[in-house]
Design a protein around this motif. Structure first.
Motif, PDB file in Angstrom:
ATOM      1  N   GLU A 103      -5.641   4.351   1.774  1.00  0.00           N
ATOM      2  CA  GLU A 103      -5.534   4.003   3.326  1.00  0.00           C
ATOM      3  C   GLU A 103      -6.536   3.355   4.033  1.00  0.00           C
ATOM      4  O   GLU A 103      -6.757   2.489   4.748  1.00  0.00           O
ATOM      5  N   GLU A 104      -7.911   3.759   3.050  1.00  0.00           N
ATOM      6  CA  GLU A 104      -9.260   3.244   3.576  1.00  0.00           C
ATOM      7  C   GLU A 104      -9.306   1.900   3.235  1.00  0.00           C
ATOM      8  O   GLU A 104      -9.822   0.967   4.017  1.00  0.00           O
ATOM      9  N   ILE A 105      -9.043   1.626   1.894  1.00  0.00           N
ATOM     10  CA  ILE A 105      -8.927   0.366   1.521  1.00  0.00           C
ATOM     11  C   ILE A 105      -7.903  -0.554   2.139  1.00  0.00           C
ATOM     12  O   ILE A 105      -8.233  -1.664   2.474  1.00  0.00           O
ATOM     13  N   GLU A 106      -6.846  -0.181   2.477  1.00  0.00           N
ATOM     14  CA  GLU A 106      -6.008  -0.988   3.497  1.00  0.00           C
ATOM     15  C   GLU A 106      -6.480  -1.177   4.723  1.00  0.00           C
ATOM     16  O   GLU A 106      -6.404  -2.613   5.209  1.00  0.00           O
ATOM     17  N   SER A 107      -7.083  -0.325   5.252  1.00  0.00           N
ATOM     18  CA  SER A 107      -7.846  -0.433   6.721  1.00  0.00           C
ATOM     19  C   SER A 107      -8.893  -1.562   6.372  1.00  0.00           C
ATOM     20  O   SER A 107      -9.163  -2.416   7.390  1.00  0.00           O
ATOM     21  N   GLN A 108      -9.639  -1.487   5.426  1.00  0.00           N
ATOM     22  CA  GLN A 108     -10.608  -2.415   5.389  1.00  0.00           C
ATOM     23  C   GLN A 108     -10.098  -3.778   5.037  1.00  0.00           C
ATOM     24  O   GLN A 108     -10.632  -4.705   5.458  1.00  0.00           O
ATOM     25  N   PHE A 140       0.867  -1.328   0.118  1.00  0.00           N
ATOM     26  CA  PHE A 140      -0.018   0.103  -0.054  1.00  0.00           C
ATOM     27  C   PHE A 140       0.947   1.213   0.036  1.00  0.00           C
ATOM     28  O   PHE A 140       0.521   2.366  -0.567  1.00  0.00           O
ATOM     29  N   GLU A 141       2.003   1.218   0.547  1.00  0.00           N
ATOM     30  CA  GLU A 141       2.978   2.194   0.820  1.00  0.00           C
ATOM     31  C   GLU A 141       3.328   2.585  -0.737  1.00  0.00           C
ATOM     32  O   GLU A 141       3.471   3.829  -1.230  1.00  0.00           O
ATOM     33  N   SER A 142       3.795   1.687  -1.468  1.00  0.00           N
ATOM     34  CA  SER A 142       4.068   1.840  -3.038  1.00  0.00           C
ATOM     35  C   SER A 142       2.804   2.490  -3.846  1.00  0.00           C
ATOM     36  O   SER A 142       3.018   3.242  -4.754  1.00  0.00           O
ATOM     37  N   LEU A 165      -7.516   0.292  -9.024  1.00  0.00           N
ATOM     38  CA  LEU A 165      -8.153  -1.232  -9.085  1.00  0.00           C
ATOM     39  C   LEU A 165      -7.436  -1.961  -9.683  1.00  0.00           C
ATOM     40  O   LEU A 165      -7.320  -3.113  -9.446  1.00  0.00           O
ATOM     41  N   ARG A 166      -7.011  -1.567 -10.993  1.00  0.00           N
ATOM     42  CA  ARG A 166      -6.111  -2.550 -11.669  1.00  0.00           C
ATOM     43  C   ARG A 166      -5.039  -3.025 -10.834  1.00  0.00           C
ATOM     44  O   ARG A 166      -4.624  -4.418 -10.869  1.00  0.00           O
ATOM     45  N   ARG A 167      -4.250  -2.145 -10.245  1.00  0.00           N
ATOM     46  CA  ARG A 167      -2.996  -2.700  -9.370  1.00  0.00           C
ATOM     47  C   ARG A 167      -3.356  -3.353  -8.450  1.00  0.00           C
ATOM     48  O   ARG A 167      -2.533  -4.350  -7.894  1.00  0.00           O
ATOM     49  N   LEU A 168      -4.511  -2.991  -7.790  1.00  0.00           N
ATOM     50  CA  LEU A 168      -4.899  -3.990  -6.506  1.00  0.00           C
ATOM     51  C   LEU A 168      -5.303  -5.205  -6.882  1.00  0.00           C
ATOM     52  O   LEU A 168      -5.207  -6.214  -6.237  1.00  0.00           O
ATOM     53  N   GLN A 169      -5.656  -5.375  -8.210  1.00  0.00           N
ATOM     54  CA  GLN A 169      -6.063  -6.874  -8.688  1.00  0.00           C
ATOM     55  C   GLN A 169      -4.732  -7.488  -8.978  1.00  0.00           C
ATOM     56  O   GLN A 169      -4.509  -8.581  -8.469  1.00  0.00           O
ATOM     57  N   GLU A 170      -3.872  -6.722  -9.297  1.00  0.00           N
ATOM     58  CA  GLU A 170      -2.534  -7.161  -9.621  1.00  0.00           C
ATOM     59  C   GLU A 170      -1.944  -7.813  -8.453  1.00  0.00           C
ATOM     60  O   GLU A 170      -1.061  -8.773  -8.602  1.00  0.00           O
ATOM     61  N   ILE A 171      -1.922  -6.847  -7.357  1.00  0.00           N
ATOM     62  CA  ILE A 171      -1.170  -7.496  -6.278  1.00  0.00           C
ATOM     63  C   ILE A 171      -2.061  -8.392  -5.434  1.00  0.00           C
ATOM     64  O   ILE A 171      -1.367  -8.839  -4.256  1.00  0.00           O
ATOM     65  N   GLY A 172      -3.289  -8.645  -6.085  1.00  0.00           N
ATOM     66  CA  GLY A 172      -4.062  -9.657  -5.083  1.00  0.00           C
ATOM     67  C   GLY A 172      -4.726  -9.385  -3.961  1.00  0.00           C
ATOM     68  O   GLY A 172      -5.023  -9.975  -3.037  1.00  0.00           O
TER      69      GLY A 172
END
Lengths: 130, 290
Positions: free
Chosen positions: A23-28, A8-10, A61-68
């Protein structure tokens, strides 16, 4: 499940304009413990995490999918209401689909697709990986 | 979501392609992109933009009133919704329905007429707005009308349903309705509303769900300190109804969590549905006759 915060930092470095949303997505994602993770429709996901309607959000959203961290679910909906089948990509959707709710074949159109995003938990991740 | 040339081009090309051929066309365009990341990004962009524009689907609100009224509350709600930008708000009136017609326990004798009338009106609204999402707001006998319509007329598509002062029986099969998912039917209950209980006990075909709630997770019971017709206060409409009608958001009422048990008389009467009343009347008549 505690997601690696470096992921998430990256993301925050790459998308500083939507860092609060990240940050909100990370927290969730870190708080989701159950296998029954909520699936958000696109508008709900954007609303829940205060994402602007911008290209940066789509790229995130694409990156979040790529990092699983995120799964995309394309649910084909019956025209009589209710889901029929789920796919993970537009490329997998057949031209014609059987609708068990109406007992008829129909040609799938873009408006028949309900797009949902689901945060990946450790439990659901294990399921995916067998 | 501006700024992506591939997306703009794809969307412009799709304007000339019949919707039945669009998925195949999009797949062809995606496969022509060699870079995996670029292909997946275009797919995501397309899906997000399409979904967000679907969100702006036209909303049509229809309202069904109860008995012995012309449903004056509908004008208030229409004004409130118009102010929120919802322009298509239609009261579905039916002729003045008196207490005797309401009470008569043979449904096809009187009740069927407003049901058929509202069904015709609803079909007309639907055919005039074929792609719109329809939200129904029903009060009292209006809840009985819409529940009967949804049970029989499977061509009626409802996006969300808001009930108040409901007299729909608790045994109603919500699970058989195609549109019903948890959260898109809200039942606003007045804790001081005794009329649904009275309707249930005095005749047949009605329920006390406007007082006691539905016993299914498919319907969101929301409790208020209201009598039978206290739901129509503008402040209450703004707080509880507009978010649900416009976006499906169910604003919680504090009383839902903090309420006491239902009034003892409501529970007591709920043990004596109308059928029992008629059976006891028939038994008494038979006793004296023979």
């Amino acid at each position: 499940m505690i997601m690696s915060s470096t992921k998430f930092e990256s993301l925050i470095l790459d998308f500083p304009e939507i860092s609060k949303s990240i940050e909100e997505i990370e927290s969730q994602a870190n708080n989701v413990e159950s296998q029954l993770t909520p699936a958000y429709t696109v508008d709900r996901f954007f609303e829940r995490f205060s994402l602007p309607s911008s290209q940066a959000s789509a790229k995130l959203l694409r990156r979040l999918q790529e990092i699983g961290v995120l799964n995309k679910v394309l649910q084909i909906e019956s025209r009589a209401g209710g889901g029929i089948e789920e796919y993970s990509s537009l490329l997998d959707i057949p031209e014609v689909l059987y609708d068990f709710r109406t007992d008829q074949d129909f040609v799938v159109e873009p408006s028949d697709i309900k797009v949902m995003y689901q945060l990946v938990t450790e439990a659901s991740d294990q399921d995916i990986n067998g | 979501m501006p700024g992506n040339d591939n997306l703009s081009q794809l969307r412009s090309e799709l304007e000339n392609i019949p919707s039945s051929q669009q998925i195949t066309y999009i797949q062809g365009r995606l496969r022509s992109i060699e870079d995996d990341h670029e292909r997946a990004l275009l797919e995501d962009l397309f899906l997000i933009v399409t979904s967000l524009s679907c969100q702006k689907k036209k909303l049509v609100v229809v309202m069904i009133h109860g008995i012995r009224t012309q449903g004056q509350w509908q004008s208030k709600l229409k004004e409130e919704l118009n102010a929120e930008g919802v322009e298509d708000v239609h009261p579905l009136p039916y002729r003045f329905f008196d207490l005797i017609s309401f009470w008569t326990p043979i449904p096809w004798l009187f009740r069927i007429f407003p049901i058929n009338h509202v069904l015709r009106e609803l079909r007309l609204v639907q055919s005039n707005h074929p792609t719109a999402e329809i939200v129904v707001v029903a009060h009292s006998f209006g809840t009985y009308i819409i529940s009967n319509i949804l049970k029989k007329a499977t061509d009626i598509r409802v996006k969300r349903l808001l009930l108040c002062g409901s007299i729909v029986p608790d045994s109603y099969r919500w699970d058989k309705l195609k549109f019903v998912e948890s959260g898109n039917v809200v039942n606003d209950i007045g804790l001081r509303d005794f009329l649904p209980v009275l309707a249930m006990t005095s005749t047949i075909g009605y329920g006390a769900t406007g007082t006691l709630g539905f016993k299914t997770h498919l319907v969101e019971n929301r409790y208020h300190d209201f009598g039978h017709s206290d739901f129509f206060d503008r402040a209450s409409m703004r707080k509880f109804w507009l978010p649900f009608i416009c976006s499906g958001e169910v604003v919680k009422s504090p009383l839902t969590a903090e309420r006491n048990s239902p009034p003892w008389y409501a529970v007591l009467f709920s043990f004596f549905p109308g059928q029992l009343l008629f059976m006891s009347m028939a038994a008494t008549a038979a006793y004296f006759y023979f």
